[in-house]
Design an enzyme around this catalytic site. Structure first.
Site, PDB file in Angstrom:
ATOM      1  N   ASP A  93     -11.018   1.640 -24.287  1.00 39.10           N
ATOM      2  CA  ASP A  93     -11.376   1.526 -22.866  1.00 39.10           C
ATOM      3  C   ASP A  93     -11.147   2.844 -22.126  1.00 39.10           C
ATOM      4  O   ASP A  93     -10.278   3.629 -22.499  1.00 39.10           O
ATOM      5  CB  ASP A  93     -10.465   0.491 -22.179  1.00 39.10           C
ATOM      6  CG  ASP A  93     -10.957  -0.932 -22.346  1.00 39.10           C
ATOM      7  OD1 ASP A  93     -12.140  -1.119 -22.650  1.00 39.10           O
ATOM      8  OD2 ASP A  93     -10.132  -1.842 -22.138  1.00 39.10           O
TER       9      ASP A  93
ATOM     10  N   GLU B 256       2.041  -7.910   9.076  1.00 42.43           N
ATOM     11  CA  GLU B 256       2.182  -6.452   9.155  1.00 42.43           C
ATOM     12  C   GLU B 256       3.007  -5.903   7.983  1.00 42.43           C
ATOM     13  O   GLU B 256       3.338  -4.724   7.938  1.00 42.43           O
ATOM     14  CB  GLU B 256       2.846  -6.057  10.481  1.00 42.43           C
ATOM     15  CG  GLU B 256       1.893  -5.937  11.655  1.00 42.43           C
ATOM     16  CD  GLU B 256       0.737  -4.991  11.359  1.00 42.43           C
ATOM     17  OE1 GLU B 256       0.991  -3.811  11.073  1.00 42.43           O
ATOM     18  OE2 GLU B 256      -0.428  -5.444  11.394  1.00 42.43           O
TER      19      GLU B 256
ATOM     20  N   ARG C 192      -4.925  -8.704 -20.027  1.00 44.78           N
ATOM     21  CA  ARG C 192      -5.910  -8.370 -21.064  1.00 44.78           C
ATOM     22  C   ARG C 192      -5.347  -7.411 -22.115  1.00 44.78           C
ATOM     23  O   ARG C 192      -5.953  -7.179 -23.141  1.00 44.78           O
ATOM     24  CB  ARG C 192      -7.241  -7.888 -20.475  1.00 44.78           C
ATOM     25  CG  ARG C 192      -7.236  -6.591 -19.755  1.00 44.78           C
ATOM     26  CD  ARG C 192      -8.587  -6.345 -19.111  1.00 44.78           C
ATOM     27  NE  ARG C 192      -9.655  -6.130 -20.092  1.00 44.78           N
ATOM     28  CZ  ARG C 192      -9.825  -5.021 -20.780  1.00 44.78           C
ATOM     29  NH1 ARG C 192      -9.004  -4.007 -20.629  1.00 44.78           N
ATOM     30  NH2 ARG C 192     -10.826  -4.894 -21.627  1.00 44.78           N
TER      31      ARG C 192
ATOM     32  N   PRO D 134       0.827  -1.222   0.000  1.00 45.67           N
ATOM     33  CA  PRO D 134       0.000   0.000   0.000  1.00 45.67           C
ATOM     34  C   PRO D 134       0.861   1.271   0.000  1.00 45.67           C
ATOM     35  O   PRO D 134       0.360   2.361  -0.265  1.00 45.67           O
ATOM     36  CB  PRO D 134      -0.812  -0.117   1.299  1.00 45.67           C
ATOM     37  CG  PRO D 134      -0.059  -1.063   2.159  1.00 45.67           C
ATOM     38  CD  PRO D 134       0.690  -1.981   1.239  1.00 45.67           C
TER      39      PRO D 134
HETATM   40  C1  LIG Z   1      -1.655  -5.725   6.174  1.00 45.04           C
HETATM   41  S1  LIG Z   1      -0.680  -5.316   4.779  1.00 45.04           S
HETATM   42  C2  LIG Z   1       0.676  -4.472   5.534  1.00 45.04           C
HETATM   43  C3  LIG Z   1       0.529  -2.986   5.573  1.00 45.04           C
HETATM   44  C4  LIG Z   1       1.698  -2.287   6.235  1.00 45.04           C
HETATM   45  N1  LIG Z   1       1.652  -2.489   7.663  1.00 45.04           N
HETATM   46  C5  LIG Z   1       1.653  -0.795   5.927  1.00 45.04           C
HETATM   47  O1  LIG Z   1       1.061  -0.041   6.703  1.00 45.04           O
HETATM   48  O2  LIG Z   1       2.175  -0.392   4.872  1.00 45.04           O
HETATM   49  C6  LIG Z   1       0.017  -6.843   4.311  1.00 45.04           C
HETATM   50  C7  LIG Z   1       0.394  -6.966   2.847  1.00 45.04           C
HETATM   51  O3  LIG Z   1      -0.733  -6.809   2.023  1.00 45.04           O
HETATM   52  C8  LIG Z   1      -0.381  -6.256   0.777  1.00 45.04           C
HETATM   53  N2  LIG Z   1      -1.216  -5.062   0.541  1.00 45.04           N
HETATM   54  C9  LIG Z   1      -2.108  -4.535   1.403  1.00 45.04           C
HETATM   55  N3  LIG Z   1      -2.725  -3.470   0.872  1.00 45.04           N
HETATM   56  C10 LIG Z   1      -2.241  -3.314  -0.373  1.00 45.04           C
HETATM   57  C11 LIG Z   1      -2.473  -2.378  -1.425  1.00 45.04           C
HETATM   58  N4  LIG Z   1      -3.336  -1.366  -1.301  1.00 45.04           N
HETATM   59  N5  LIG Z   1      -1.785  -2.522  -2.582  1.00 45.04           N
HETATM   60  C12 LIG Z   1      -0.885  -3.533  -2.729  1.00 45.04           C
HETATM   61  N6  LIG Z   1      -0.612  -4.436  -1.760  1.00 45.04           N
HETATM   62  C13 LIG Z   1      -1.263  -4.335  -0.599  1.00 45.04           C
HETATM   63  C14 LIG Z   1       1.105  -5.946   0.843  1.00 45.04           C
HETATM   64  O4  LIG Z   1       1.815  -6.986   0.184  1.00 45.04           O
HETATM   65  C15 LIG Z   1       1.388  -5.941   2.327  1.00 45.04           C
HETATM   66  O5  LIG Z   1       2.724  -6.307   2.631  1.00 45.04           O
END
Ligand SMILES: C[S@@+](CC[C@H](N)C(=O)[O-])C[C@H]1O[C@@H](n2cnc3c(N)ncnc32)[C@H](O)[C@@H]1O
Length: 236
Positions: free
Chosen positions: A160, A107, A145, A80
Site C-alpha cells: 500500500d 468547543e 485493516r 485537531p
Molecule cells: C469543534 S472540535 C474542538 C476544536 C477546539 N476548539 C480546537 O480549536 O482545538 C470538537 C472535537 O472534535 C474532535 N476533532 C475535531 N477535529 C479533529 C481532527 N482534525 N482530528 C481529531 N479530532 C478532531 C475533537 O475530539 C474535538 O474535541
C-alpha cells in the site's frame, strides 16, 4: 454514529471472525446529575461550551477497571491539536490489545483531560470537525485493516501507499483495452521480474511527482537512487 460504518466491510468481517471488538460508550452515562450534564461554559468567558472533566475521567477509569485493561493501554484523545495520524502510527497501534479513544464535542475538552488522562493526542488532519467520532472511526479502520485476518490477505496491505514509504504503483484490471486506453504491455507479458521493475519505477515516479517529501524517510536501494537520477530530467 458508529453502527453504519462498523456494520459493513472489513470491520464487520473482523468483528464476525472475533478478531476485533469495538465498544462505544456514551459519556452522558457517566454524568452525575439528573440532566446528565457533560458540558459547561469555559472559565474566562468566550463562546461555546466545553466538555467537563469528571464524566470523561470517570468513564475511562470505569472502563479500565471493568475490562481489567493493562496500565500500558493507550488513552488517545482525538483532537485537531494532536500529532498528525499516519500509517506508521496505525502500524504501531496494532501491538496493543486494547486502545481507548476519547471523542470530544462542542468547543473541545477541559485541558485536564489532555494533561492528566490522555497518553496521546491524535489529529486526523489540519481541519476542525464537529466531534471526535469520525476521527475515531478513521483511526479504527486504519488500524483494523492491519490486523492479521481482517483483510482477505495481509500481503495486500504490504505494498500500500505509505506502507512501503512510497505512493503505490498504478494498477489495472480487465479489460486490457477500455475505450482507447490500453493496459501497459509489461503487465500482460507474464514476466514477473519486468513487472516488479516497472512497478517500482512507476511508484518512484508517482512519489517524486506527488509526494517528494516521502523520499526523505523511505529506505531506497542503489537501484532506486539510479532510477531517481534517470527520472529527474524526464519529470522536469
Ligand atoms: C469543534 S472540535 C474542538 C476544536 C477546539 N476548539 C480546537 O480549536 O482545538 C470538537 C472535537 O472534535 C474532535 N476533532 C475535531 N477535529 C479533529 C481532527 N482534525 N482530528 C481529531 N479530532 C478532531 C475533537 O475530539 C474535538 O474535541
Amino acid at each position: 454514529m458508529f453502527e453504519g460504518p462498523f456494520g459493513e466491510g472489513i470491520i464487520k468481517r473482523g468483528k464476525n471472525k472475533g478478531l476485533l471488538e469495538i465498544n462505544t460508550y456514551d459519556i452522558r452515562g457517566y454524568a452525575k446529575d439528573r440532566h446528565r450534564t457533560v458540558d459547561d461554559a469555559p472559565f474566562g468567558g468566550g463562546p461555546g461550551m466545553l466538555m467537563k472533566p469528571e464524566p470523561i475521567f470517570d468513564g475511562v477509569e470505569d472502563i479500565i477497571n471493568k475490562q481489567k485493561l493493562p496500565d500500558s493501554t493507550p488513552i488517545v484523545l482525538m483532537s485537531p491539536q494532536g500529532e498528525p495520524f499516519n500509517q506508521k502510527i496505525a502500524e504501531d497501534a496494532t501491538r496493543y490489545t486494547d486502545i481507548i479513544l476519547i471523542c470530544g464535542r462542542y468547543e473541545g475538552v477541559d485541558e485536564r483531560v489532555r494533561n492528566h488522562l490522555a497518553t496521546r493526542e491524535i489529529s486526523i488532519g489540519d481541519y476542525v470537525l464537529g466531534g471526535g467520532e469520525i476521527p475515531a472511526m478513521v483511526v479504527i479502520e486504519a488500524v483494523s485493516r492491519l490486523t492479521v485476518g481482517v483483510v482477505g490477505s495481509i500481503e495486500s496491505t504490504q505494498d500500500d501507499t505509505f506502507t512501503t514509504g512510497l505512493i503505490q504503483h498504478p494498477q489495472y484490471t480487465r479489460p486490457s483495452v477500455y475505450r482507447d486506453w490500453s493496459v501497459p504491455n509489461v503487465l500482460l507479458s507474464g514476466n514477473h521480474l519486468e513487472v516488479e521493475k516497472w512497478r517500482r519505477r512507476e511508484s518512484l515516479k508517482k512519489t517524486i511527482r506527488r509526494r517528494p517529501d516521502l523520499l526523505k524517510t523511505t529506505p531506497l536501494t542503489d537501484d532506486d537512487l539510479k532510477l531517481i537520477n534517470q527520472l529527474k530530467p524526464e519529470l522536469g
